[in-house]
Design a protein around this motif. Structure first.
Motif, short mmCIF file in Angstrom:
data_model
loop_
_atom_site.label_atom_id
_atom_site.label_comp_id
_atom_site.label_asym_id
_atom_site.label_seq_id
_atom_site.Cartn_x
_atom_site.Cartn_y
_atom_site.Cartn_z
N ASP A 144 15.23 4.26 -2.42
CA ASP A 144 15.84 3.36 -2.70
C ASP A 144 14.92 2.58 -4.19
O ASP A 144 15.27 1.37 -4.25
CB ASP A 144 17.05 3.17 -2.43
N LYS A 145 13.70 2.92 -4.18
CA LYS A 145 13.20 1.73 -5.36
C LYS A 145 13.02 1.67 -6.17
O LYS A 145 12.67 3.17 -6.52
CB LYS A 145 11.93 1.70 -4.34
N ALA A 146 12.38 1.01 -7.49
CA ALA A 146 12.47 1.73 -8.51
C ALA A 146 10.90 1.40 -8.63
O ALA A 146 10.17 1.35 -7.54
CB ALA A 146 12.84 0.40 -9.60
N LEU A 147 10.52 2.73 -9.39
CA LEU A 147 9.05 2.93 -9.56
C LEU A 147 8.73 2.39 -10.75
O LEU A 147 8.95 2.93 -12.34
CB LEU A 147 8.95 4.17 -9.43
N ILE A 148 7.09 1.51 -10.84
CA ILE A 148 6.58 1.17 -11.59
C ILE A 148 4.95 2.23 -12.00
O ILE A 148 4.04 2.35 -11.16
CB ILE A 148 6.49 -0.11 -11.77
N LEU A 149 5.24 3.13 -13.11
CA LEU A 149 3.98 3.91 -13.47
C LEU A 149 2.94 2.73 -13.64
O LEU A 149 2.67 1.66 -15.35
CB LEU A 149 3.94 4.81 -13.64
#
Length: 764
Positions: free
Chosen positions: A514-519
């Motif tokens: 449940d983590k936001a993901l930054i590319l």
């Protein structure tokens, strides 16, 4: 630094002086969203009652040149020019009462500047900030005899040229400056103009020019004294981590006629016993080059230590100056053992017993020792000095970082062995590293916390923490308790099958946790599309390309459908498949200097991972259904790459919901804020399926019978499918089928092979 919302914001900027620097500052303020007034004197001989367009010719001419240069010049997009108003200092000075910040960028003459300040004092708003861009006249001298109200609102804001691209801003205040003044101007310059603001003391040359000019003189004169060739000296300076131009290439870039003037100006302001004076005198080689009109990359001849000319067949030849004979010859690759080391191998370099190693030590010993003598007089913190040199002179490492690479103890021991007297800083350091555990050494030999800026994620601190997971071409890292970052870390971040696997794994782990993901990529290339070598190999395997296209489409669809926020933080280039990837993220946060484009036609195909569909939908949001197909065709057929994120938004590549970070340092934190807002609102605002678009028949100008003509015809046929109801949901299949057909033509593969072999696109 106080947040922009906690100080009165700057919204209107006036710049007086429409030369290269002044016009560049004005345009960058407008790039950042300000309303700008650009003034200069009326042209000589123009009557007071002449029409405004004649009276304003200098300022309007500067703006016209900026527009002509296009988005690779100062203006990030032509639309920015609408925020710039021009005038002249005789008729329009009263307009300054509307400005929050007034920037003086006139000739470096004290009498001219002070006369202008007195006139400004009569019309400015009571809380308007006034600043000078000078780097040669001390602030204390500038404000002598100036009204007190202006003195309290006066600072020096020293930009570097060109103001759009150079990230350093040196900010100087006085004891009289009101405390809110530097806070206001720093907040605007940081967030809206995209600069890293370094606070300096009021000393000649401030930080970057004081040390940078000294380094340029030392490196040049020691190379001549040691008998090194231009190529050998430049190669050794690159090993030190100095700019890729080397020292002689940098002299050419700055201007061989300009450097002696800058050096002499600093010399006049510095004490007679300052080490700068040892290298401030005239250099015979430079004097002869100036007499010859060899000014570097400017002037009529366009030659300096290097030159380019055409041979009898019209081919470009690069030549280099022989320093002994002052004649040009063919360049030769350096054979010095020291020049073969990798950048940053400083211990090995200064220990190398050849001409390059001895030269490197002569330069580094003087420059690093001089830097240590500038603290705390020029700046209180060594981190400020290092940052100024990285950003202002493009050093890979600042002087104190370089000292750590040699070893402070080793550096001081060798100075002692040569009989040199240590600076106060080096005495107090007693051999300790300049940096340790995210702390920096002060001038008393004590470790202090490194300065941090509110709202900026320090990437170096992030990479020092244990990774969540390390892959072969990317690393999954934690940014905060709610946000992870997948860092692409290969050379060009080509979207190979391996990297697609890693993106898929990282996304699955982020969803599970449940983590936001930054590319993100910290290099100059976010992602450069498919791996062409791998792609060409797949064309020989039955069904491999079809599976590859389907694989990418499925992965990108899963990104869009992810239950956690996925945000692309884009700096540098996102091309081809790299742009298709970020199209499928819930948001894009782009650095203002991001260069975005679907360039697949340059390698003989069309976007196949949803790029055509997404571009049509995004253009529909900006342009409406009437012009979309023609706009998309123009961008795709020409493999158009935006000159900035602002232009990408105007072209329809970026949506209004996507963010633009003017300051590169704030890109990651801005992306995290995007992810936080998405999570808090639980709102994705995905691209909806647009209605049927209007078909278009733009002219195809490619040569009849060429592969480019066939490609454009097939592309147009594909795009016009968007005129059919329900086109959006089935467009992925249409893209895939289009590419499979194009790849049947060997000419498409020839484009890929040519790009791999030559690095240049083939238009067959």
């Amino acid at each position: 630094m106080n947040d922009l919302n906690r100080v009165k914001p700057i919204r209107t900027v006036a710049v007086i002086g429409a030369g290269v620097m002044g016009a560049g500052i004005a345009v960058q303020a407008a790039n950042g969203g300000a309303e700008v007034l650009l003034l200069d004197i009326p042209p000589a001989g123009v009557a007071a009652d002449a029409p405004a367009e004649q009276r304003n010719a200098i300022a309007s001419g500067a703006l016209a040149r900026m527009l002509k240069a296009g988005p690779s010049g100062a203006l990030m997009d032509a639309s920015v020019a609408k925020r710039i108003r021009v005038g002249n200092t005789e008729d329009d000075l009263a307009l300054l009462r509307e400005a929050d910040w007034i920037v003086e960028v006139v000739v470096e003459r004290l009498d001219v500047k002070q006369d202008l300040y007195r006139r400004i004092a009569e019309v400015r708003a009571p809380d308007a900030i006034v600043s000078s861009n000078t780097s040669t006249i001390p602030l204390a001298t500038l404000v002598e005899g100036i009204p007190q109200g202006l003195r309290e609102h006066f600072v020096v804001t020293h930009f570097f040229n060109p103001p759009r691209y150079m990230r350093l801003l040196e900010l100087v205040t006085s004891a009289e400056t009101r405390p809110e003044v530097p806070e206001r101007v720093q907040a605007f310059i940081d967030r809206c103009m995209g600069k890293t603001v370094i606070r300096c003391n009021d000393r000649p040359g401030f930080i970057a020019n004081r040390l940078g000019v000294y380094w340029m003189q030392v490196a040049l004169q020691e190379a001549i004294a040691q008998g090194l060739s231009v190529e050998d000296a430049d190669a050794v300076m690159q090993v030190c981590g100095f700019p890729k131009t080397g020292i002689f290439g940098l002299w050419d870039l700055v201007g061989i006629d300009l450097m002696p003037e800058v050096t002499a100006s600093l010399s006049r302001l510095l004490p007679a016993d300052d080490p700068f004076q040892t290298y401030a005198g005239p250099v015979p080689v430079i004097e002869q080059m100036v007499r010859n009109g060899w000014y570097g990359r400017k002037g009529r001849v366009l030659q300096g230590f290097y030159r380019q000319r055409l041979d009898s067949d019209g081919r470009k030849l690069r030549e280099v100056l022989d320093l002994n004979r002052l004649e040009y010859r063919a360049p030769q690759r350096s054979t010095l053992a020291s020049a073969q080391l990798k950048p940053g191998q400083l211990g090995e370099l200064v220990g190398c017993d050849d001409a390059g190693g001895r030269y490197a030590w002569r330069v580094l010993a003087r420059v690093l020792d001089y830097a240590s003598r500038l603290v705390p007089d020029v700046a209180a913190e060594i981190d400020s000095v290092d940052a100024a040199m990285r950003l202002g002179y493009n050093w890979r490492w600042g002087p104190f970082e370089l000292m750590d690479r040699i070893g402070v103890a080793a550096f001081t021991d060798r100075l002692s062995a040569e009989g040199a007297e240590h600076s106060e800083f080096l005495q107090q350091a007693a051999g300790q590293p300049c940096y340790q555990d995210n702390q920096q050494l002060d001038h008393l030999g004590r470790y202090q916390r490194r300065t941090t800026v509110d709202g900026v994620i320090d990437w170096q601190q992030v990479v020092q923490r244990p990774a969540v997971r390390s892959f072969s071409r990317s690393v999954l890292r934690e940014l905060d308790r709610d946000t992870w970052c997948l860092e692409f870390n290969s050379k060009v971040n080509a979207l190979s099958n391996q990297l697609l696997d890693e993106i898929e794994s990282a996304l699955a782990e982020a969803i599970a946790a449940d983590k936001a993901l930054i590319l993100y990529s910290d290099s100059g290339i976010f992602a450069a599309g498919a791996d062409l070598k791998e792609f060409l190999a797949m064309t020989a395997e039955d069904g491999a390309i079809d599976r590859y296209i389907c694989r990418g489409q499925a992965l990108f669809a899963s990104i869009r459908k992810a239950p956690v926020p996925v945000v692309a933080a884009v700096a540098g280039k996102a091309l081809g498949g790299g742009l298709e990837l970020i199209f499928h993220c819930h948001r894009i946060q782009a650095h203002a200097e991001a260069y975005l484009g679907l360039v697949e036609t340059s390698v003989g195909i069309v976007p196949g991972w949803g790029g055509c569909r997404e571009l049509l939908a995004r253009c529909s949001e900006r342009l409406g259904p009437e012009q979309v197909v023609e706009q998309a065709f123009t961008l795709l057929a020409g493999a158009r790459v935006s000159g900035s994120a602002l232009e990408a938004r105007q072209l329809g590549i970026l949506r209004e919901l996507d963010g633009i970070s003017m300051n590169r340092d704030r890109l990651l934190s801005d992306a995290v804020e995007q992810a936080r807002r998405l999570r808090d609102t639980a709102e994705r605002t995905d691209i909806d399926s647009p209605p049927a678009l209007r078909a278009a028949t733009p002219a195809i100008t490619a040569e009849v019978g060429s592969y480019q003509q066939q490609l454009e015809q097939r592309l147009l046929k594909l795009l016009n499918q968007a005129a059919q109801p329900g086109w959006f949901d089935r467009f992925g299949d249409l893209e895939r089928q289009c590419n499979l057909e194009l790849l049947q033509n060997p000419a498409s593969l020839h484009r890929m092979q040519a790009l791999l072999e030559t690095g240049r696109p083939l238009r067959n």
